[in-house]
Design a protein around this motif. Structure first.
Motif, PDB file in Angstrom:
ATOM      1  N   ASP A   1      75.089  50.192  34.787  1.00 25.08           N
ATOM      2  CA  ASP A   1      75.106  49.165  33.742  1.00 25.08           C
ATOM      3  C   ASP A   1      74.027  49.487  32.717  1.00 25.08           C
ATOM      4  OD1 ASP A   1      74.401  46.567  32.373  1.00 25.08           O
ATOM      5  OD2 ASP A   1      76.073  45.859  33.616  1.00 25.08           O
ATOM      6  N   ARG A   2      74.464  49.900  31.543  1.00 20.07           N
ATOM      7  CA  ARG A   2      73.518  50.328  30.506  1.00 20.07           C
ATOM      8  C   ARG A   2      72.564  49.216  30.103  1.00 20.07           C
ATOM      9  NH1 ARG A   2      73.240  54.470  27.069  1.00 20.07           N
ATOM     10  NH2 ARG A   2      75.212  55.269  27.905  1.00 20.07           N
ATOM     11  N   TRP A   3      73.085  47.996  29.967  1.00 23.28           N
ATOM     12  CA  TRP A   3      72.245  46.926  29.439  1.00 23.28           C
ATOM     13  C   TRP A   3      71.230  46.463  30.470  1.00 23.28           C
ATOM     14  CZ3 TRP A   3      72.482  47.260  24.578  1.00 23.28           C
ATOM     15  CH2 TRP A   3      73.657  47.711  23.978  1.00 23.28           C
ATOM     16  N   ALA A   4      71.574  46.511  31.757  1.00 28.57           N
ATOM     17  CA  ALA A   4      70.594  46.196  32.798  1.00 28.57           C
ATOM     18  C   ALA A   4      69.440  47.192  32.765  1.00 28.57           C
ATOM     19  CB  ALA A   4      71.261  46.194  34.170  1.00 28.57           C
ATOM     20  N   SER A   5      69.762  48.467  32.501  1.00 26.98           N
ATOM     21  CA  SER A   5      68.732  49.493  32.439  1.00 26.98           C
ATOM     22  C   SER A   5      67.766  49.231  31.292  1.00 26.98           C
ATOM     23  CB  SER A   5      69.363  50.879  32.285  1.00 26.98           C
ATOM     24  OG  SER A   5      68.369  51.871  32.113  1.00 26.98           O
ATOM     25  N   HIS A   6      68.300  48.996  30.114  1.00 28.41           N
ATOM     26  CA  HIS A   6      67.422  48.815  28.953  1.00 28.41           C
ATOM     27  C   HIS A   6      66.662  47.487  29.025  1.00 28.41           C
ATOM     28  CE1 HIS A   6      68.362  52.350  26.516  1.00 28.41           C
ATOM     29  NE2 HIS A   6      69.603  52.246  26.957  1.00 28.41           N
ATOM     30  N   ARG A   7      67.220  46.511  29.717  1.00 28.98           N
ATOM     31  CA  ARG A   7      66.561  45.217  29.814  1.00 28.98           C
ATOM     32  C   ARG A   7      65.337  45.263  30.717  1.00 28.98           C
ATOM     33  NH1 ARG A   7      70.623  42.415  31.874  1.00 28.98           N
ATOM     34  NH2 ARG A   7      71.498  41.900  29.841  1.00 28.98           N
ATOM     35  N   HIS A   8      65.393  46.084  31.764  1.00 28.36           N
ATOM     36  CA  HIS A   8      64.350  46.028  32.787  1.00 28.36           C
ATOM     37  C   HIS A   8      63.536  47.305  32.955  1.00 28.36           C
ATOM     38  CE1 HIS A   8      65.364  42.061  34.341  1.00 28.36           C
ATOM     39  NE2 HIS A   8      66.641  42.383  34.257  1.00 28.36           N
ATOM     40  N   ASN A   9      63.913  48.406  32.366  1.00 31.40           N
ATOM     41  CA  ASN A   9      63.198  49.667  32.557  1.00 31.40           C
ATOM     42  C   ASN A   9      62.410  50.037  31.307  1.00 31.40           C
ATOM     43  OD1 ASN A   9      64.247  50.175  35.173  1.00 31.40           O
ATOM     44  ND2 ASN A   9      66.133  50.992  34.292  1.00 31.40           N
ATOM     45  N   PRO A  10      61.092  49.910  31.319  1.00 33.56           N
ATOM     46  CA  PRO A  10      60.305  50.286  30.134  1.00 33.56           C
ATOM     47  C   PRO A  10      60.503  51.748  29.735  1.00 33.56           C
ATOM     48  CG  PRO A  10      58.977  48.993  31.658  1.00 33.56           C
ATOM     49  CD  PRO A  10      60.264  49.307  32.369  1.00 33.56           C
ATOM     50  N   LEU A  11      60.642  52.652  30.724  1.00 34.38           N
ATOM     51  CA  LEU A  11      60.816  54.061  30.392  1.00 34.38           C
ATOM     52  C   LEU A  11      62.143  54.298  29.686  1.00 34.38           C
ATOM     53  CD1 LEU A  11      59.886  56.998  30.565  1.00 34.38           C
ATOM     54  CD2 LEU A  11      60.956  57.123  32.834  1.00 34.38           C
ATOM     55  N   SER A  12      63.221  53.758  30.216  1.00 37.92           N
ATOM     56  CA  SER A  12      64.535  53.919  29.578  1.00 37.92           C
ATOM     57  C   SER A  12      64.535  53.313  28.189  1.00 37.92           C
ATOM     58  CB  SER A  12      65.623  53.274  30.441  1.00 37.92           C
ATOM     59  OG  SER A  12      65.810  53.984  31.642  1.00 37.92           O
ATOM     60  N   ASP A  13      63.892  52.158  28.062  1.00 35.56           N
ATOM     61  CA  ASP A  13      63.880  51.497  26.762  1.00 35.56           C
ATOM     62  C   ASP A  13      63.027  52.272  25.762  1.00 35.56           C
ATOM     63  OD1 ASP A  13      64.665  49.109  25.177  1.00 35.56           O
ATOM     64  OD2 ASP A  13      62.504  48.788  25.100  1.00 35.56           O
ATOM     65  N   SER A  14      61.874  52.793  26.221  1.00 36.27           N
ATOM     66  CA  SER A  14      60.993  53.498  25.292  1.00 36.27           C
ATOM     67  C   SER A  14      61.610  54.803  24.795  1.00 36.27           C
ATOM     68  CB  SER A  14      59.643  53.785  25.958  1.00 36.27           C
ATOM     69  OG  SER A  14      59.794  54.695  27.036  1.00 36.27           O
ATOM     70  N   LEU A  15      62.401  55.463  25.654  1.00 35.57           N
ATOM     71  CA  LEU A  15      63.055  56.710  25.264  1.00 35.57           C
ATOM     72  C   LEU A  15      64.447  56.485  24.691  1.00 35.57           C
ATOM     73  CD1 LEU A  15      62.146  59.049  28.287  1.00 35.57           C
ATOM     74  CD2 LEU A  15      61.010  58.873  26.069  1.00 35.57           C
ATOM     75  N   ASN A  16      64.936  55.235  24.798  1.00 31.12           N
ATOM     76  CA  ASN A  16      66.300  54.894  24.387  1.00 31.12           C
ATOM     77  C   ASN A  16      67.329  55.730  25.144  1.00 31.12           C
ATOM     78  OD1 ASN A  16      68.106  53.313  22.905  1.00 31.12           O
ATOM     79  ND2 ASN A  16      68.386  54.925  21.370  1.00 31.12           N
ATOM     80  N   LYS A  17      67.045  55.982  26.417  1.00 32.93           N
ATOM     81  CA  LYS A  17      67.935  56.773  27.264  1.00 32.93           C
ATOM     82  C   LYS A  17      68.119  56.039  28.585  1.00 32.93           C
ATOM     83  CE  LYS A  17      68.765  59.892  24.329  1.00 32.93           C
ATOM     84  NZ  LYS A  17      68.702  58.845  23.312  1.00 32.93           N
ATOM     85  N   MET A  18      69.314  55.546  28.802  1.00 28.85           N
ATOM     86  CA  MET A  18      69.634  54.704  29.947  1.00 28.85           C
ATOM     87  C   MET A  18      69.201  55.305  31.282  1.00 28.85           C
ATOM     88  SD  MET A  18      73.494  54.007  31.241  1.00 28.85           S
ATOM     89  CE  MET A  18      73.868  53.230  32.825  1.00 28.85           C
ATOM     90  N   ALA A  19      69.405  56.612  31.454  1.00 28.80           N
ATOM     91  CA  ALA A  19      69.201  57.245  32.754  1.00 28.80           C
ATOM     92  C   ALA A  19      67.783  57.735  32.992  1.00 28.80           C
ATOM     93  CB  ALA A  19      70.176  58.413  32.929  1.00 28.80           C
ATOM     94  N   ALA A  20      66.903  57.605  32.020  1.00 25.41           N
ATOM     95  CA  ALA A  20      65.555  58.170  32.166  1.00 25.41           C
ATOM     96  C   ALA A  20      64.844  57.629  33.400  1.00 25.41           C
ATOM     97  CB  ALA A  20      64.732  57.895  30.909  1.00 25.41           C
ATOM     98  N   SER A  21      65.021  56.351  33.697  1.00 26.18           N
ATOM     99  CA  SER A  21      64.290  55.746  34.813  1.00 26.18           C
ATOM    100  C   SER A  21      64.821  56.216  36.161  1.00 26.18           C
ATOM    101  CB  SER A  21      64.352  54.221  34.716  1.00 26.18           C
ATOM    102  OG  SER A  21      63.662  53.774  33.568  1.00 26.18           O
TER     103      SER A  21
END
Length: 494
Positions: free
Chosen positions: A276-296
């Motif tokens: 779930d892309r939006w769950a990733s960006h909502r809760h993962n600072p690393l994914s959000d900071s890199l704008n990459k869903m799978a980074a975390s």
């Protein structure tokens, strides 16, 4: 005074002997040798290199680099009955955006989690988004679970893609990189990061066990019907890895959810990773900071070579011969390294005419003197199978930033990816994929390589406008020649 000097001399001599023995023992220690062998040597600068302000940086460890240890295998008995009086839901691990569960029920668009300890289960927003619901039930006799014991059982591991769970929410599935390199690769990584029973793992190298290819992939929601990319790579990959019968699309999922069937629309997932892309960006600072869903999820520990079964299943489906395993990271598969140049000269993001010419000349000269073999490929003009075949035995992949570098997925682990950017721009998408596959990643700006220490300081989507302004990307031929000569020499050990 003389009597005081002698003990001091003895102490100094003893200390010197102990220090010498310590140094020798460290030098001879297998642990020390192994530690040293894990460190890649820095790229040296030949004396003829005339640009002191443009060094080739040493390669340093990455925070995304895979663990050198295998995932512990859980051999405890597992209950997999769809009857909630027998089975309970287990949260196995992962991160928001790629969460892994055992024994999960779903009916219509609601997941049912049966567990008496609610605190051991992630909250809804950390697992799903959109119109998908998440019910945690404590009592197996609860009316909410009525009929669950007759659920249709989906055995083995399932990748459940929740993107498209809301009709007005963009799902990013209709492009090759976001789907395959983030949603799909992230899901495979999540399965590799959690314990698994012996029947779901295989040995890919001596002592290294990784998850087998999952049974199926589910794209359930109607809003995600446009998941196919223009070049057809998404469909090719999913059907190639799972088989056409195990790719469940929205219309098929709707049929499985039909309450008129004997299972009353209940479906039981024995083991599932929910992407779930939006769950990733909502809760993962690393994914959000890199704008990459799978980074975390890429940052989680997992066994090396976890992607090998996927890559080999895909190559086998396409009837492409499997290349030999790489003996060591960043070493040539065969006697000569194979360099593949991803040519984008027919696109809006391309090398300058001079840069393209110099790159072509350098590659031609390296091949003509017998230092490497070269594939010069316009991947955008090739069919899906031909794209994969072009890179399946590559050692070095080089090209301007773009979707073509996503095909590094089909190179054997431990290769080298060289990504060319317009100066003062950088995006991390191919870097995080390189790291998770243990490829060495080298981004370059015209006449210098960018070090990891430098790109780690860049803001999110650094200079992205420079990638899309239609201007040609410069490339210094002299610098590239020195870089490739150094890399080729290192890959062959000569």
């Amino acid at each position: 005074m003389e009597g005081l000097r002698r003990p001091r001399s003895v102490v100094c001599l003893t200390f010197g002997l102990l220090l010498g023995l310590t140094i020798i023992s460290l030098h001879l220690s297998p642990t020390a040798r192994e530690y040293a062998s894990d460190k890649l040597p820095p790229l040296s600068i030949p004396k003829i290199f005339s640009k002191p302000s443009s060094p080739i940086p040493p390669i340093s460890p990455s925070p995304f680099s895979p663990s050198i240890h295998s995932t512990p295998i859980d051999t405890s008995p597992q209950s997999t009955s769809p009857d909630p009086r027998i089975s309970q839901t287990r949260y196995l691990g992962g991160v928001p955006g790629h969460q892994v569960f055992q024994n999960l029920w779903i009916k219509n668009q609601t997941f049912y989690v049966l567990n008496t300890r609610r605190k051991t289960i992630p909250g809804m927003s950390r697992v799903v988004s959109g119109d998908t619901l998440w019910e945690v039930v404590r009592d197996p006799e609860d009316l909410e679970m009525k009929g669950a014991e007759d659920a249709l059982v989906l055995e083995g591991s399932t990748i459940f893609i929740n993107d498209g769970a809301k009709t007005d929410m963009w799902h990013f599935l209709s492009s090759y990189y976001p789907f395959i390199a983030e949603v799909f690769l992230g899901s495979i990584t999540a399965l590799a990061s959690v314990p698994a029973p012996m029947e779901l793992v295989e040995q890919v190298r001596p002592g290294i066990e990784v998850p087998k290819v999952p049974k199926r992939v589910v794209i359930p929601w109607k809003a995600a019907e446009g998941w196919r990319d223009e070049e057809g790579m998404n469909e090719l990959v999913l059907k190639g890895v799972f088989g056409e019968a195990n790719l469940i699309e929205p219309y098929q999922w709707s049929m499985l959810n039909d309450e008129s069937q004997s299972h009353q629309g209940w479906i039981f997932l024995e083991r599932v990773v929910i992407a779930d892309r939006w769950a990733s960006h909502r809760h993962n600072p690393l994914s959000d900071s890199l704008n990459k869903m799978a980074a975390s999820i890429f940052s989680r520990p997992h066994p090396p070579f976890f992607f090998t079964p996927i890559r080999e299943a895909f190559l086998s489906h396409l009837q492409i011969p499997l290349p030999s395993n790489r003996i060591d990271p960043q070493r040539a598969l065969k006697g000569l390294p194979k360099i593949v140049y991803v040519d984008r000269q027919n696109t809006n993001r391309k090398l300058s005419p001079e840069g393209h010419k110099e790159l072509s000349v350098v590659l031609g000269e390296i091949e003509s003197i017998g230092k490497a073999t070269v594939g010069h490929k316009k991947l955008g003009k090739l069919g899906g199978r031909e794209k994969v075949e072009a890179v399946h035995d590559a050692d070095i992949l080089i090209g301007v930033h773009g979707d073509g570098l996503t095909n590094q997925l089909w190179m054997p682990e431990g290769g080298i990816v060289i990504e060319i950017f317009p100066p003062n721009s950088w995006l991390p998408e191919h870097q995080i994929v390189s790291d998770i596959l243990n490829h060495e990643y080298i981004p370059i700006w015209n006449d210098r390589a960018i070090s990891r220490e430098e790109w780690d300081t860049f803001p999110r989507q650094h200079g992205e406008h420079l990638l899309n302004n239609g201007e040609d990307v410069p490339l210094d031929g002299t610098f590239l020649r020195l870089l490739l000569e150094e890399i080729v020499q290192r890959m062959t050990g000569s």
